[in-house]
Scaffold this motif. Structure first.
Motif, PDB file in Angstrom:
ATOM      1  N   ILE A  42       0.836  -1.206   0.000  1.00  0.00           N
ATOM      2  CA  ILE A  42       0.000   0.000   0.000  1.00  0.00           C
ATOM      3  C   ILE A  42       0.869   1.254   0.000  1.00  0.00           C
ATOM      4  O   ILE A  42       0.605   2.216  -0.721  1.00  0.00           O
ATOM      5  CB  ILE A  42      -0.929  -0.015   1.241  1.00  0.00           C
ATOM      6  N   ALA A  43       1.939   1.223   0.800  1.00  0.00           N
ATOM      7  CA  ALA A  43       2.806   2.395   0.855  1.00  0.00           C
ATOM      8  C   ALA A  43       3.442   2.657  -0.496  1.00  0.00           C
ATOM      9  O   ALA A  43       3.562   3.806  -0.928  1.00  0.00           O
ATOM     10  CB  ALA A  43       3.886   2.203   1.922  1.00  0.00           C
ATOM     11  N   GLU A  44       3.820   1.578  -1.195  1.00  0.00           N
ATOM     12  CA  GLU A  44       4.432   1.746  -2.517  1.00  0.00           C
ATOM     13  C   GLU A  44       3.417   2.344  -3.488  1.00  0.00           C
ATOM     14  O   GLU A  44       3.763   3.169  -4.333  1.00  0.00           O
ATOM     15  CB  GLU A  44       4.952   0.411  -3.058  1.00  0.00           C
ATOM     16  N   LEU A  45       2.161   1.916  -3.305  1.00  0.00           N
ATOM     17  CA  LEU A  45       1.097   2.469  -4.146  1.00  0.00           C
ATOM     18  C   LEU A  45       1.014   3.983  -3.913  1.00  0.00           C
ATOM     19  O   LEU A  45       0.901   4.769  -4.863  1.00  0.00           O
ATOM     20  CB  LEU A  45      -0.237   1.802  -3.794  1.00  0.00           C
ATOM     21  N   GLY A  46       1.074   4.371  -2.653  1.00  0.00           N
ATOM     22  CA  GLY A  46       1.018   5.793  -2.317  1.00  0.00           C
ATOM     23  C   GLY A  46       2.182   6.547  -2.938  1.00  0.00           C
ATOM     24  O   GLY A  46       2.010   7.623  -3.517  1.00  0.00           O
ATOM     25  N   HIS A  47       3.361   5.951  -2.831  1.00  0.00           N
ATOM     26  CA  HIS A  47       4.559   6.559  -3.393  1.00  0.00           C
ATOM     27  C   HIS A  47       4.404   6.729  -4.897  1.00  0.00           C
ATOM     28  O   HIS A  47       4.681   7.792  -5.461  1.00  0.00           O
ATOM     29  CB  HIS A  47       5.758   5.657  -3.067  1.00  0.00           C
ATOM     30  N   PHE A  48       3.903   5.680  -5.530  1.00  0.00           N
ATOM     31  CA  PHE A  48       3.716   5.688  -6.976  1.00  0.00           C
ATOM     32  C   PHE A  48       2.709   6.772  -7.379  1.00  0.00           C
ATOM     33  O   PHE A  48       2.926   7.521  -8.329  1.00  0.00           O
ATOM     34  CB  PHE A  48       3.249   4.300  -7.436  1.00  0.00           C
ATOM     35  N   ALA A  49       1.620   6.860  -6.604  1.00  0.00           N
ATOM     36  CA  ALA A  49       0.600   7.871  -6.900  1.00  0.00           C
ATOM     37  C   ALA A  49       1.191   9.269  -6.775  1.00  0.00           C
ATOM     38  O   ALA A  49       0.871  10.168  -7.563  1.00  0.00           O
ATOM     39  CB  ALA A  49      -0.586   7.711  -5.952  1.00  0.00           C
ATOM     40  N   THR A  50       2.091   9.455  -5.805  1.00  0.00           N
ATOM     41  CA  THR A  50       2.721  10.760  -5.632  1.00  0.00           C
ATOM     42  C   THR A  50       3.548  11.118  -6.871  1.00  0.00           C
ATOM     43  O   THR A  50       3.501  12.249  -7.354  1.00  0.00           O
ATOM     44  CB  THR A  50       3.641  10.733  -4.391  1.00  0.00           C
ATOM     45  N   ILE A  51       4.285  10.126  -7.362  1.00  0.00           N
ATOM     46  CA  ILE A  51       5.115  10.392  -8.542  1.00  0.00           C
ATOM     47  C   ILE A  51       4.249  10.687  -9.756  1.00  0.00           C
ATOM     48  O   ILE A  51       4.508  11.631 -10.516  1.00  0.00           O
ATOM     49  CB  ILE A  51       6.041   9.179  -8.823  1.00  0.00           C
ATOM     50  N   LEU A  52       3.159   9.919  -9.873  1.00  0.00           N
ATOM     51  CA  LEU A  52       2.249  10.128 -10.996  1.00  0.00           C
ATOM     52  C   LEU A  52       1.628  11.519 -10.916  1.00  0.00           C
ATOM     53  O   LEU A  52       1.482  12.216 -11.929  1.00  0.00           O
ATOM     54  CB  LEU A  52       1.150   9.054 -10.956  1.00  0.00           C
ATOM     55  N   ALA A  53       1.286  11.936  -9.694  1.00  0.00           N
ATOM     56  CA  ALA A  53       0.712  13.273  -9.509  1.00  0.00           C
ATOM     57  C   ALA A  53       1.709  14.326  -9.976  1.00  0.00           C
ATOM     58  O   ALA A  53       1.333  15.322 -10.597  1.00  0.00           O
ATOM     59  CB  ALA A  53       0.343  13.487  -8.048  1.00  0.00           C
ATOM     60  N   LEU A  54       2.995  14.073  -9.693  1.00  0.00           N
ATOM     61  CA  LEU A  54       4.031  15.031 -10.107  1.00  0.00           C
ATOM     62  C   LEU A  54       4.067  15.154 -11.625  1.00  0.00           C
ATOM     63  O   LEU A  54       4.117  16.255 -12.179  1.00  0.00           O
ATOM     64  CB  LEU A  54       5.394  14.597  -9.570  1.00  0.00           C
ATOM     65  N   VAL A  55       4.000  13.997 -12.306  1.00  0.00           N
ATOM     66  CA  VAL A  55       4.025  14.007 -13.770  1.00  0.00           C
ATOM     67  C   VAL A  55       2.834  14.801 -14.308  1.00  0.00           C
ATOM     68  O   VAL A  55       2.971  15.681 -15.165  1.00  0.00           O
ATOM     69  CB  VAL A  55       4.011  12.566 -14.318  1.00  0.00           C
ATOM     70  N   LEU A  56       1.650  14.510 -13.742  1.00  0.00           N
ATOM     71  CA  LEU A  56       0.440  15.207 -14.181  1.00  0.00           C
ATOM     72  C   LEU A  56       0.542  16.705 -13.922  1.00  0.00           C
ATOM     73  O   LEU A  56       0.159  17.525 -14.748  1.00  0.00           O
ATOM     74  CB  LEU A  56      -0.781  14.634 -13.465  1.00  0.00           C
TER      75      LEU A  56
END
Lengths: 656, 176, 159
Positions: free
Chosen positions: A2-16
């Motif tokens: 779950i934490a990795e998912l959160g981390h990934f979502a953060t990176i994706l948010a940065l790209v967006l």
């Protein structure tokens, strides 16, 4: 996982966010509306990603996953669920993620609710908002990633500072952040307007509801924090002019000024350049507040544990955002066409005075907060700027504001007539003088400030009433009074309610400061002590156990001298286990007439305990007044919402 | 000119903040230990191995200087400084005592198995009581105790970089 | 009341009011601040002696509570203790409820003034809040005196 998912979502948010901050500008330059539409989609995408990231972190807290660094450092399995959740934002990393969540929330709201704005302008605004998101996401990913794993995981977490384990404080940060972050919308509007080189009354109409929302949350957040300090710290005080408190108060002052100056832009197309500057400054103060409590520059009770790397990063970010916006301002502001003229006595002038006083006060608070730093930097020794300085500043600068506040709403736009307003307000003046002089006489001339405070508060309350009476022609034409009262616009009610809130707040401050009774006594079982109109009997202590603390609880019975039922007071002295720490839980019985406030201290041997008792009259006024201000904002907002996007109305004398 | 005023104020403030943050030796959060020069607080805790004798403050009064290191298997900086502790024990002949802070003994032992065991003796401070008595602000933290049980030096945070050469070893040398 | 006929005059009036208020604020900062005793010096015991602080002058005293110095008077409410920065120490008296974090050997900040007997009579005592927070000004400036080797590497201003 779950934490990795959160981390990934953060990176994706940065790209967006990166896409959303750049592509739309290209779209505008080329006049390509498909590229412009990227702004909207990116805003909503960022928001969804931020929800996922925040949800992932919250989930890790709820299940006490100590392999996640932030959870291990700040949570504990024995903590009540509310504080596990509140623990998410009770520390630097989590609160930053909350900040991002709200930033993206506002961006998404702009894109969904702002459909009526011209596409070009809305695109600019959202793109600027996305650029802010980029900055914060970089900050979190590079210096304060909450999703870092610990391997191997500790078997228990460090726990949350017990002082923060409190319902008031659980909701204080989200409120405050909604306020801070809400001001980013005004900022984005201002920057977009500077890029476009045009500020119109419509601009002010768009920006005002957003500022109002931010201002309401800021007000609520500040007062929640104040309430927390009042009952948790056990000193009976509610405002300490602590740097962190000042950090939230300064944006509030500027936001209040902005709310008022935007009206002038909206109605009269004047003060444009100044309003733009205020929009930038208001958000800059929000950023400054965040910086001060995180960088280690100022040590405060509220400061987060911090490290210099973060400080340098956030300072760099600050310089880019604020410096960039102000450079743009210096470059583009002269292009804004100056607006309409107004008379020396006019609604505009009253609002200008309001702005000057509020901004100067914000400046005074800023100086008081940073002065010790300047001295320390120049090697002239350490000092602390105490409450008397700020109190004095508040009295000197806010008193004229309150006097003017009575007149403002009665003055016409463009050119008002002072004698006419004065005639209307004569009854208010008389009542205020009577109250003031009576108080002065009653206290045998002892406390001038008390009489003065009550005079001002009465004046404000009475002049709000007179203003409503004038507007509904209560005296001239009583027959149609009720009908006209019903037809007053909601914004007008909002203004009156918020202004009365200020009066009630002032009553609360003045009365509780002047007539607080404090008793410091040693008591043993059966002893009584007198405080206010109550005689308080001590009925011994008993140990109690909470989920993650043990406590000594004192039992007191306060009986009113005028008769009536006893009031039970049970203050505690708690010892938390993780981390080990003592906290004082004051027992407070709130009544409209005043608060009974009891704190139990140490055992003094032989069954004797040191006890501090207060009777604080009308402290409720503080919370009540603030609530009225927030409700007033809400009322005014409900009116505006109906009018957002409506054709340009010529004149609505509603609010000021 | 006046339109540049806000910008100038902001830049001046930024300069001030930068100065304050980068100033040498200014760390408002570092708390100087008040234990320096004081006798080490009394304690008695079990050892990490089930059959090992426990650890008490008597172990600090052997006439020889002792380093007391608070660590935990879940603490990342502790891994970083482990090399320094190994060097202290192996190359410099120092006696190092390890106290595992809020950590299960089996995990602590696995940690030492993995990275090597520099400790002459170990103890398990399960509830963190000993750490509180010693005024530990966070793991890792290392104390130097002279032969008579008096704390003479505290190292805040991990012993990394030149911390070993510049701080810990000189403090240790001074006792010999 | 004269209206503001031209933009120039309007600007002038606004400027005059703004400057007047700013001047008031400046006055407030310089003069009133000093008068009302808002700017409290932040001193440690050895500085109190060096600067020969006058009796009755309010200041903030920072330092550590000397171990073994805390005593409580018979009334149960008055505390007497010594605050030290390792080089010098100062007797302090305080009547009230001690913050729950007040401990011997810990940092403390108190506010008050010296009396004729050279005792610092405090009306507020703030203790260390939690493990991440040291009350500012409680870290001894002359750390050498505390036998702290790190003191040698600390900055000139002693922090």
């Amino acid at each position: 996982m779950i934490a990795e998912l959160g981390h990934f979502a953060t990176i994706l948010a940065l790209v967006l966010a990166l896409l959303g901050a750049t592509v739309p500008h290209v779209g505008i330059a080329r006049g390509d509306s498909r590229l412009m539409a990227v702004a909207d989609n990116a805003a909503i995408g960022q928001f969804l990603m931020a929800i996922i990231a925040f949800g992932a972190l919250m989930y890790s807290y709820i299940i006490s996953d100590f392999s996640v660094y932030a959870v291990a450092a700040n949570s504990h399995s024995a903590k009540p669920m509310l504080y596990k959740i509140a623990g998410v934002w009770g520390n630097h990393e989590g609160s930053l993620l909350l900040w991002i969540l709200m930033l993206t929330l506002f961006a998404a709201a702009l894109s969904l609710k702002g459909r009526k704005l011209p596409q070009r302008f809305r695109t600019r605004v959202i793109a600027v908002q996305s650029a802010l998101v980029v900055g914060f996401l970089l900050f979190i990913l590079f210096t304060s990633n909450p999703f870092v794993r610990l391997d191997p995981a500790p078997f228990e977490g460090n726990g949350l500072n017990p002082l923060l384990q409190d319902p008031g404080l659980a909701f204080h940060p989200p409120m405050l952040y909604l306020g801070y972050v809400g001001l980013s919308v005004a900022f984005s509007f201002a920057v977009a307007a500077l890029i476009e080189g045009e500020v119109t009354p419509l601009w002010a109409r768009w920006v005002r509801p957003w500022t109002l929302v931010a201002w309401m949350f800021l007000t609520a957040g500040i007062i929640l924090g104040s309430w927390w300090a009042y009952y948790e710290l056990g000193w009976g005080g509610w405002w300490f002019w602590d740097p962190a408190e000042n950090a939230s108060f300064m944006p509030w002052l500027v936001a209040t000024a902005l709310l008022h100056s935007a009206i002038v832009v909206e109605k009269r197309d004047a003060l444009k350049s100044w309003t733009i500057l205020l929009s930038i400054v208001a958000f800059s103060f929000s950023l400054l507040g965040t910086f001060l409590v995180r960088s280690g520059v100022i040590t405060s009770v509220h400061a987060f544990a911090n490290d210099p790397a973060r400080g340098v990063f956030i300072l760099g970010f600050l310089v880019v955002v604020i410096g960039g916006a102000l450079t743009l301002y210096a470059w583009r502001a002269p292009k804004l066409t100056p607006g309409g003229l107004f008379g020396l006595v006019s609604r505009e002038s009253a609002l200008v005075l309001n702005n000057i006083l509020l901004s100067t006060f914000a400046g005074v608070v800023l100086v008081g907060t940073l002065y010790p730093l300047v001295l320390e930097a120049t090697g002239s020794g350490q000092i602390s700027v105490g409450a008397p300085f700020f109190d004095f500043g508040a009295i000197v600068l806010m008193s004229p504001l309150i006097v003017a506040l009575g007149f403002g709403p009665l003055l016409a736009w463009k050119r008002g007539r002072l004698p006419r307003a004065a005639t209307t307000l004569l009854p208010a003046l008389v009542v205020a003088l009577v109250v003031g002089l009576f108080t002065y006489w009653q206290t045998a001339g002892g406390v001038v400030m008390t009489a003065f405070g009550l005079l001002l508060a009465t004046w404000l309350l009475a002049s709000v009433a007179m203003e409503i009476a004038e507007r509904t022609q209560l005296f001239k034409n009583p027959a149609g009074f009720l009908r006209r009262l019903r037809h007053l616009p909601r914004a007008s009610w909002g203004m009156s309610l918020a202004h009365s809130g200020v009066a009630v707040l002032l009553f609360g401050i003045t009365i509780s400061e002047a007539w607080t009774e404090e008793k410091l006594v040693i008591m043993q079982r059966g002893d009584t002590a007198e405080v206010g109109d109550y005689s308080v009997r001590f009925d011994g202590v008993a140990p109690v156990t909470g989920p993650n603390y043990t406590a000594i609880q004192g039992h007191f019975y306060a009986s009113p001298k005028s008769g009536g039922a006893d009031i039970m007071l049970e203050p505690q002295d708690r010892l938390y286990t993780d981390p080990v720490m003592n906290t004082t839980e004051a027992a407070i019985h709130s009544m409209l007439s005043g608060d009974l406030y009891a704190v139990i201290g140490e055992a003094a041997g032989g069954g004797r305990w040191s006890v501090r008792l207060y009777f604080k009259p009308f402290v409720v006024g503080l919370w009540l007044g603030a609530a009225m201000m927030v409700l007033g904002g809400l009322l005014s907002l409900s009116d505006r919402r109906l009018r957002v996007g409506a054709p340009k109305a010529k004149k609505l004398s509603a609010e000021a | 000119m006046q339109r540049f005023a806000p910008l100038i104020i902001v830049l001046a403030l930024a300069g001030l903040f930068f100065m304050m943050m980068t100033q040498e030796g200014r760390n408002p959060n570092e708390i100087k230990s008040v234990m320096i020069g004081k006798p080490a607080p009394a304690f008695s805790i079990p050892g990490l191995e089930a059959d090992a004798p426990g650890l008490t403050d008597a172990d600090l009064r052997t006439g020889e200087p002792v380093l007391v290191n608070f660590f935990a298997s879940w603490c990342v900086p502790c891994r970083a400084e482990h090399e320094s502790l190994m060097a202290l024990a192996r190359e410099h002949g120092a006696t190092v005592i390890g106290i595992a802070y809020k950590d299960t003994p089996d995990r602590s032992l696995a940690f030492l198995d993995e990275l090597g065991n520099p400790f002459a003796k170990t103890g398990a401070d399960l509830d963190g009581r000993v750490a509180i008595d010693w005024g530990v602000t966070g793991v890792p933290e290392t104390f130097l105790v002279d032969g008579s049980g008096t704390i003479v030096y505290r190292h805040w945070g991990p012993i990394v970089g030149d911390g070993l050469e510049a701080q810990v070893l000189p403090a240790l040398e001074a006792l010999k | 009341m004269a209206g503001l006929k031209t933009r120039k005059r309007q600007r002038l009036v606004v400027m005059i009011v703004a400057v007047a208020v700013l001047a008031l604020a400046a006055f407030l900062i310089v003069f009133a601040g000093r008068q009302t005793g808002s700017f409290n010096l932040f001193l440690q015991p050895s500085e109190v002696f060096q600067q020969k602080v006058a009796v009755g002058q309010r200041f903030r005293l920072g330092g550590l509570v000397e171990t073994g110095s805390v005593a409580r008077k018979d009334d149960g409410l008055t505390y007497e203790f010594r605050v030290t920065d390792c080089a010098a120490d100062l007797p302090v008296s305080y009547t009230g409820i001690m913050p729950s974090l007040f401990r011997e050997g810990q940092g403390v900040v108190s506010e008050g003034a010296l009396n004729a007997d050279g005792v610092f009579v405090a009306d507020t005592v703030l203790a260390k809040h939690d493990e991440n927070y040291a009350a500012p000004g409680t870290l001894p400036k002359n750390e050498e005196a505390c036998g702290h080797p790190e003191a040698l590497t600390a900055g000139q201003d002693g922090r």
